[in-house]
Design a protein around this motif. Sequence first.
Motif, PDB file in Angstrom:
ATOM      1  N   GLY A 171       0.821  -1.201   0.000  1.00 18.47           N
ATOM      2  CA  GLY A 171       0.000   0.000   0.000  1.00 18.47           C
ATOM      3  C   GLY A 171       0.853   1.248   0.000  1.00 18.47           C
ATOM      4  O   GLY A 171       1.970   1.245   0.526  1.00 18.47           O
ATOM      5  N   ILE A 172       0.349   2.298  -0.601  1.00 22.53           N
ATOM      6  CA  ILE A 172       1.065   3.576  -0.670  1.00 22.53           C
ATOM      7  C   ILE A 172       0.115   4.674  -0.201  1.00 22.53           C
ATOM      8  O   ILE A 172      -1.014   4.791  -0.703  1.00 22.53           O
ATOM      9  CB  ILE A 172       1.541   3.896  -2.096  1.00 22.53           C
ATOM     10  N   HIS A 173       0.560   5.488   0.753  1.00 20.12           N
ATOM     11  CA  HIS A 173      -0.198   6.652   1.193  1.00 20.12           C
ATOM     12  C   HIS A 173       0.300   7.883   0.438  1.00 20.12           C
ATOM     13  O   HIS A 173       1.508   8.065   0.267  1.00 20.12           O
ATOM     14  CB  HIS A 173      -0.032   6.873   2.693  1.00 20.12           C
ATOM     15  N   VAL A 174      -0.619   8.720   0.001  1.00 17.37           N
ATOM     16  CA  VAL A 174      -0.268   9.945  -0.714  1.00 17.37           C
ATOM     17  C   VAL A 174      -0.936  11.114   0.005  1.00 17.37           C
ATOM     18  O   VAL A 174      -2.167  11.234   0.007  1.00 17.37           O
ATOM     19  CB  VAL A 174      -0.717   9.911  -2.190  1.00 17.37           C
ATOM     20  N   SER A 175      -0.146  11.959   0.614  1.00 21.37           N
ATOM     21  CA  SER A 175      -0.684  13.089   1.368  1.00 21.37           C
ATOM     22  C   SER A 175      -0.667  14.352   0.519  1.00 21.37           C
ATOM     23  O   SER A 175      -0.089  14.387  -0.566  1.00 21.37           O
ATOM     24  CB  SER A 175       0.129  13.318   2.643  1.00 21.37           C
ATOM     25  N   GLY A 176      -1.305  15.398   1.045  1.00 20.19           N
ATOM     26  CA  GLY A 176      -1.324  16.676   0.332  1.00 20.19           C
ATOM     27  C   GLY A 176      -2.724  17.051  -0.092  1.00 20.19           C
ATOM     28  O   GLY A 176      -3.720  16.556   0.445  1.00 20.19           O
ATOM     29  N   GLY A 177      -2.809  17.941  -1.053  1.00 24.24           N
ATOM     30  CA  GLY A 177      -4.099  18.381  -1.535  1.00 24.24           C
ATOM     31  C   GLY A 177      -4.641  19.569  -0.766  1.00 24.24           C
ATOM     32  O   GLY A 177      -3.933  20.214   0.014  1.00 24.24           O
ATOM     33  N   LYS A 178      -5.913  19.861  -0.972  1.00 13.75           N
ATOM     34  CA  LYS A 178      -6.553  21.011  -0.341  1.00 13.75           C
ATOM     35  C   LYS A 178      -8.029  20.681  -0.112  1.00 13.75           C
ATOM     36  O   LYS A 178      -8.716  20.193  -1.007  1.00 13.75           O
ATOM     37  CB  LYS A 178      -6.409  22.246  -1.239  1.00 13.75           C
ATOM     38  N   LYS A 179      -8.518  20.964   1.096  1.00 18.25           N
ATOM     39  CA  LYS A 179      -9.873  20.582   1.480  1.00 18.25           C
ATOM     40  C   LYS A 179     -10.929  21.215   0.590  1.00 18.25           C
ATOM     41  O   LYS A 179     -11.985  20.627   0.350  1.00 18.25           O
ATOM     42  CB  LYS A 179     -10.122  20.961   2.945  1.00 18.25           C
ATOM     43  N   ILE A 180     -10.654  22.395   0.070  1.00 16.93           N
ATOM     44  CA  ILE A 180     -11.653  23.075  -0.751  1.00 16.93           C
ATOM     45  C   ILE A 180     -12.040  22.251  -1.979  1.00 16.93           C
ATOM     46  O   ILE A 180     -13.136  22.387  -2.516  1.00 16.93           O
ATOM     47  CB  ILE A 180     -11.148  24.475  -1.174  1.00 16.93           C
ATOM     48  N   ALA A 181     -11.148  21.361  -2.395  1.00 16.90           N
ATOM     49  CA  ALA A 181     -11.447  20.523  -3.558  1.00 16.90           C
ATOM     50  C   ALA A 181     -12.688  19.669  -3.315  1.00 16.90           C
ATOM     51  O   ALA A 181     -13.402  19.310  -4.252  1.00 16.90           O
ATOM     52  CB  ALA A 181     -10.251  19.644  -3.899  1.00 16.90           C
ATOM     53  N   THR A 182     -12.967  19.339  -2.057  1.00 19.42           N
ATOM     54  CA  THR A 182     -14.136  18.521  -1.736  1.00 19.42           C
ATOM     55  C   THR A 182     -15.438  19.300  -1.860  1.00 19.42           C
ATOM     56  O   THR A 182     -16.513  18.721  -1.825  1.00 19.42           O
ATOM     57  CB  THR A 182     -14.032  17.952  -0.301  1.00 19.42           C
ATOM     58  N   HIS A 183     -15.346  20.624  -2.015  1.00 17.36           N
ATOM     59  CA  HIS A 183     -16.531  21.462  -2.167  1.00 17.36           C
ATOM     60  C   HIS A 183     -16.817  21.787  -3.634  1.00 17.36           C
ATOM     61  O   HIS A 183     -17.715  22.574  -3.933  1.00 17.36           O
ATOM     62  CB  HIS A 183     -16.359  22.766  -1.376  1.00 17.36           C
ATOM     63  N   ILE A 184     -16.038  21.187  -4.531  1.00 21.80           N
ATOM     64  CA  ILE A 184     -16.235  21.398  -5.958  1.00 21.80           C
ATOM     65  C   ILE A 184     -16.771  20.116  -6.581  1.00 21.80           C
ATOM     66  O   ILE A 184     -16.123  19.069  -6.537  1.00 21.80           O
ATOM     67  CB  ILE A 184     -14.908  21.785  -6.659  1.00 21.80           C
ATOM     68  N   THR A 185     -17.961  20.172  -7.163  1.00 22.47           N
ATOM     69  CA  THR A 185     -18.560  18.992  -7.771  1.00 22.47           C
ATOM     70  C   THR A 185     -17.693  18.468  -8.908  1.00 22.47           C
ATOM     71  O   THR A 185     -17.327  19.220  -9.807  1.00 22.47           O
ATOM     72  CB  THR A 185     -19.958  19.313  -8.326  1.00 22.47           C
ATOM     73  N   GLU A 227     -10.687  30.003  -3.032  1.00 17.75           N
ATOM     74  CA  GLU A 227     -12.023  30.527  -3.278  1.00 17.75           C
ATOM     75  C   GLU A 227     -12.812  29.553  -4.154  1.00 17.75           C
ATOM     76  O   GLU A 227     -12.371  29.191  -5.248  1.00 17.75           O
ATOM     77  CB  GLU A 227     -11.935  31.895  -3.964  1.00 17.75           C
ATOM     78  N   VAL A 228     -13.966  29.137  -3.644  1.00 20.80           N
ATOM     79  CA  VAL A 228     -14.763  28.126  -4.328  1.00 20.80           C
ATOM     80  C   VAL A 228     -15.090  28.526  -5.768  1.00 20.80           C
ATOM     81  O   VAL A 228     -15.002  27.713  -6.688  1.00 20.80           O
ATOM     82  CB  VAL A 228     -16.072  27.848  -3.550  1.00 20.80           C
ATOM     83  N   GLY A 229     -15.470  29.769  -5.970  1.00 17.03           N
ATOM     84  CA  GLY A 229     -15.921  30.210  -7.280  1.00 17.03           C
ATOM     85  C   GLY A 229     -14.870  30.145  -8.370  1.00 17.03           C
ATOM     86  O   GLY A 229     -15.202  29.974  -9.547  1.00 17.03           O
ATOM     87  N   THR A 230     -13.609  30.280  -8.000  1.00 17.06           N
ATOM     88  CA  THR A 230     -12.545  30.285  -9.004  1.00 17.06           C
ATOM     89  C   THR A 230     -11.638  29.067  -8.929  1.00 17.06           C
ATOM     90  O   THR A 230     -10.760  28.906  -9.767  1.00 17.06           O
ATOM     91  CB  THR A 230     -11.679  31.556  -8.855  1.00 17.06           C
ATOM     92  N   PHE A 231     -11.868  28.195  -7.939  1.00 22.02           N
ATOM     93  CA  PHE A 231     -10.995  27.030  -7.775  1.00 22.02           C
ATOM     94  C   PHE A 231     -10.997  26.131  -9.006  1.00 22.02           C
ATOM     95  O   PHE A 231      -9.948  25.716  -9.486  1.00 22.02           O
ATOM     96  CB  PHE A 231     -11.398  26.218  -6.543  1.00 22.02           C
ATOM     97  N   ALA A 232     -12.194  25.807  -9.506  1.00 18.72           N
ATOM     98  CA  ALA A 232     -12.294  24.868 -10.628  1.00 18.72           C
ATOM     99  C   ALA A 232     -11.518  25.363 -11.845  1.00 18.72           C
ATOM    100  O   ALA A 232     -10.813  24.588 -12.501  1.00 18.72           O
ATOM    101  CB  ALA A 232     -13.759  24.639 -10.990  1.00 18.72           C
TER     102      ALA A 232
END
Length: 247
Positions: A171-185, A227-232
């Motif tokens: 198994g390989i764990h990959v950390s990082g990212g940004k929580k706001i990504a979970t608010h973008i459909t 910012e949610v509106g411009t993240f995508a």
Amino acid sequence: MLIQIKKKAPLVHCMTNYVVANFTANGLLAVGASPIMADEVKEVSEIVSIAQALLINIGTVNDRTAEAMLLAGKKANELSIPIVLDPVGVGSTSYRKQLVKHLLKKIQFDLIRCNAGELAAIAGEVWQSKGVDSGTGEIDIAKIAKRVALQYTCLVIVTGESDFITDGHEGIHVSGGKKIATHITGTGCLLSAICAASLASSGMNPMQSLAATLKDYKQAAEQSTNEVGTFALQFMNTLQKLSEVER
């Protein structure tokens, strides 16, 4: 890995949901892959025959598209074309649970890309579902993911604050990212499509290639706005840049 995808430019047949189809197509184009969205029963086998990877995403599935997914998956197996399953919201209804169980029985998938709640539903673990979101519960993600990978003879990716990929043994764990990504459909659905492109572009070690894909994807999120509106928009631009620059 995004650079490798751009070099290979695979055609990815995406049997995905209507909520994310446009975002998924644009995301694949951003990294240099070619998307095609087709779910007509009369043509899916023919479409699969010209593709280099197949994505089956059950986000807005119905009986008609379920039949098409089954036909496409069987054809991809015949042609040894890699297949990714994204079991969106599998734990939310009995219909989805039965469908995913049937698909896993009839199709040999190369990868299941899911969140913790979807993993729990597939594994038959107790979990409180919340629609298509991950919901809440307590499971040993690594242990259960390895069990599911061995059961279905495929790779399993469980995404979250820290992603985990396994072949059932390692198994390989990959950390990082940004929580706001979970608010973008659609960010999870796009990742599944890019994973399909990765499998079509990787060499002899698909697990390592997918781990690299997860790292690239998290890096793209980290380099995008809060910012949610411009993240995508920014996220899509960053994916493009990461696929073009030798690092």
